[in-house]
Design a protein around this motif. Structure first.
Motif, PDB file in Angstrom:
ATOM      1  N   ARG A  71       0.871  -1.180   0.000  1.00  0.00           N
ATOM      2  CA  ARG A  71       0.000   0.000   0.000  1.00  0.00           C
ATOM      3  C   ARG A  71       0.906   1.227   0.000  1.00  0.00           C
ATOM      4  NH1 ARG A  71       0.408   2.541   4.710  1.00  0.00           N
ATOM      5  NH2 ARG A  71       0.859   1.383   6.630  1.00  0.00           N
ATOM      6  N   SER A 117       3.558   2.836  -9.146  1.00  0.00           N
ATOM      7  CA  SER A 117       2.437   2.570  -8.240  1.00  0.00           C
ATOM      8  C   SER A 117       1.916   3.849  -7.606  1.00  0.00           C
ATOM      9  CB  SER A 117       2.867   1.590  -7.137  1.00  0.00           C
ATOM     10  OG  SER A 117       3.074   0.301  -7.653  1.00  0.00           O
ATOM     11  N   VAL A 121      -1.755   5.810  -8.078  1.00  0.00           N
ATOM     12  CA  VAL A 121      -2.616   6.220  -6.967  1.00  0.00           C
ATOM     13  C   VAL A 121      -2.953   7.710  -7.075  1.00  0.00           C
ATOM     14  CG1 VAL A 121      -2.710   6.573  -4.460  1.00  0.00           C
ATOM     15  CG2 VAL A 121      -1.861   4.407  -5.380  1.00  0.00           C
ATOM     16  N   PRO A 153     -11.484   5.336  -3.709  1.00  0.00           N
ATOM     17  CA  PRO A 153     -11.440   4.489  -4.895  1.00  0.00           C
ATOM     18  C   PRO A 153     -12.773   4.554  -5.621  1.00  0.00           C
ATOM     19  CG  PRO A 153     -11.882   3.131  -2.991  1.00  0.00           C
ATOM     20  CD  PRO A 153     -11.729   4.552  -2.476  1.00  0.00           C
ATOM     21  N   CYS A 155     -14.800   1.814  -8.339  1.00  0.00           N
ATOM     22  CA  CYS A 155     -14.683   0.577  -9.105  1.00  0.00           C
ATOM     23  C   CYS A 155     -16.051  -0.078  -9.284  1.00  0.00           C
ATOM     24  CB  CYS A 155     -13.723  -0.393  -8.431  1.00  0.00           C
ATOM     25  SG  CYS A 155     -13.900  -0.521  -6.640  1.00  0.00           S
ATOM     26  N   TRP A 177     -10.116  -4.346  -7.115  1.00  0.00           N
ATOM     27  CA  TRP A 177      -9.299  -3.304  -7.737  1.00  0.00           C
ATOM     28  C   TRP A 177      -9.570  -1.924  -7.118  1.00  0.00           C
ATOM     29  CZ3 TRP A 177      -6.047  -6.009 -10.609  1.00  0.00           C
ATOM     30  CH2 TRP A 177      -6.491  -7.160 -11.236  1.00  0.00           C
ATOM     31  N   THR A 179      -8.109   0.595  -5.861  1.00  0.00           N
ATOM     32  CA  THR A 179      -6.907   1.404  -5.692  1.00  0.00           C
ATOM     33  C   THR A 179      -7.225   2.652  -4.871  1.00  0.00           C
ATOM     34  OG1 THR A 179      -5.979   0.633  -7.774  1.00  0.00           O
ATOM     35  CG2 THR A 179      -5.121   2.705  -6.921  1.00  0.00           C
ATOM     36  N   CYS A 180      -6.347   2.984  -3.950  1.00  0.00           N
ATOM     37  CA  CYS A 180      -6.453   4.167  -3.078  1.00  0.00           C
ATOM     38  C   CYS A 180      -7.243   3.892  -1.794  1.00  0.00           C
ATOM     39  CB  CYS A 180      -7.105   5.379  -3.750  1.00  0.00           C
ATOM     40  SG  CYS A 180      -6.669   5.694  -5.449  1.00  0.00           S
ATOM     41  N   TRP A 215      -4.219  -7.945  -1.651  1.00  0.00           N
ATOM     42  CA  TRP A 215      -3.376  -7.394  -2.718  1.00  0.00           C
ATOM     43  C   TRP A 215      -1.939  -7.917  -2.618  1.00  0.00           C
ATOM     44  CZ3 TRP A 215      -4.865  -5.777  -7.122  1.00  0.00           C
ATOM     45  CH2 TRP A 215      -4.056  -4.982  -7.935  1.00  0.00           C
ATOM     46  N   THR A 223       0.099  -0.064  -4.768  1.00  0.00           N
ATOM     47  CA  THR A 223      -1.166   0.658  -4.893  1.00  0.00           C
ATOM     48  C   THR A 223      -2.165   0.286  -3.806  1.00  0.00           C
ATOM     49  OG1 THR A 223      -2.145  -1.004  -6.356  1.00  0.00           O
ATOM     50  CG2 THR A 223      -0.897   0.789  -7.399  1.00  0.00           C
ATOM     51  N   SER A 225      -4.466  -2.037  -3.813  1.00  0.00           N
ATOM     52  CA  SER A 225      -5.783  -2.135  -4.461  1.00  0.00           C
ATOM     53  C   SER A 225      -6.567  -3.349  -3.962  1.00  0.00           C
ATOM     54  CB  SER A 225      -5.614  -2.191  -5.977  1.00  0.00           C
ATOM     55  OG  SER A 225      -4.879  -1.082  -6.446  1.00  0.00           O
TER      56      SER A 225
END
Length: 339
Positions: A71, A117, A121, A153, A155, A177, A179-180, A215, A223, A225
């Motif tokens: 992360r 990465s 982000v 994120p 998604c 997925w 991310t963030c 992850w 990332t 994610s």
């Protein structure tokens, strides 16, 4: 001399015009930045690109630590926030900079020199802030009342479900997925509505989310994610929008922020630009490091000659440099065609 970068497009230092765009070479030690804006906005564009350039070495230092943690490090996230880059595309009425896609690309190209990465982000944070500015106006006023950026994120999931209820939707499912998510205060899941089979995005506070630590990746593990789940979470109407409208530049924000052109951009444009920018920035750094290595590398069976003096190596390097520079020009040309 052969290995020194020759910026054919930029020519002499200073601005020059090509079509409706202005390039300024002197602001960043010979690097070419692009903006369709003028005056105060162009100055802000240049300043934010400079901040991104200053941030890249920190990304390079924090990248391996982020990969180990799976992360982004707190140091990297704090630096993103303090840089002022995250509200890049947020309209001025919501406290942001209200800049354009050229600024998004130029900032990403500088950040991407540090770490892939962390740049991914940062660009998704910028992109997702833009998405929050597409939601209904009542919610925008609430969420941007005391901040210019919303770490989140976003998604979609085609297995999650949204069930219509009075005043909103009831969400259930699992999303991947994200991310963030490890430093986020909200999430924006996309789900299929059971009543009309429409895909919609929803804004949900992070305290209603269960995060799943899955992850474990060989690349881009920095990332963070991870997956998350929602169980019987109610989302009011003012925190949701049609995914199709967002893809077609018809979400509420396109009308609310009619004076901010980037808000009338189809969502997939931002997503594809962000992904391409990260790859292009990493390619630029790779070519630069190859050039540096060639200056030092002594070839076997060449009586001590440096690789930099080898004509075949010079040709290969020149082709690589040209491909990277053509890609960067293509990014901006694509924006021209889009707008």
């Amino acid at each position: 001399q052969t290995l020194d970068r020759v910026d054919i497009a930029a020519g002499e230092a200073g601005p020059f015009e090509r079509g409706d765009s202005s390039y300024n070479r002197s602001a960043l030690d010979g690097r070419c930045i692009m903006s369709r804006t003028s005056g105060e906005s162009r100055e802000l564009h240049t300043a934010l690109v400079a901040r991104a350039r200053e941030l890249a070495p920190l990304f390079e230092a924090e990248g391996p630590k982020s990969e180990a943690l799976r992360r982004p490090t707190d140091v990297a996230i704090d630096a993103m926030v303090e840089s002022g880059l995250l509200p890049l595309l947020v309209p001025k009425s919501n406290g942001g900079h209200g800049l354009d896609l050229d600024a998004y690309v130029d900032v990403g190209l500088e950040l991407g020199r540090g770490d892939a990465s962390l740049t991914w982000v940062a660009l998704l944070y910028i992109h997702h802030n833009w998405m929050y500015c597409q939601l209904p106006e009542s919610f925008q006023k609430e969420i941007f009342a005391d901040t210019a950026h919303v770490p989140s994120p976003a998604c979609p999931s085609f297995t999650a479900s949204a069930r219509r209820q009075s005043g909103g939707y009831r969400l259930n499912g699992r999303w991947s997925w994200a991310t963030c998510i490890m430093h986020s205060s909200w999430v924006m899941p996309g789900a299929l509505c059971e009543d009309d089979e429409e895909m919609r995005f929803f804004a949900v506070p992070i305290d209603q989310v269960e995060i799943h630590d899955i992850w474990h990746m060989t690349g881009m593990s920095g990332t963070g994610s991870n997956d998350f789940t929602l169980e019987d979470v109610f989302v009011p109407d003012e925190r949701t929008m049609s995914m199709a409208d967002l893809y077609d530049a018809k979400a509420p924000g396109a009308t609310i922020h009619a004076d901010t052109p980037v808000m009338q951009t189809p969502m997939m444009v931002l997503l594809m630009l962000g992904a391409t920018v990260v790859l292009t920035a990493q390619a630029k750094v790779s070519v630069e490091r190859l050039r540096e290595r060639m200056r030092e590398r002594v070839l076997m069976y060449q009586t001590g000659g440096k690789q930099a003096d080898n004509p075949a190596a010079q040709i290969r390097l020149g082709r690589l440099q040209l491909e990277v520079e053509q890609t960067e020009i293509f990014l901006h040309t694509s924006i021209t065609n889009i707008i």
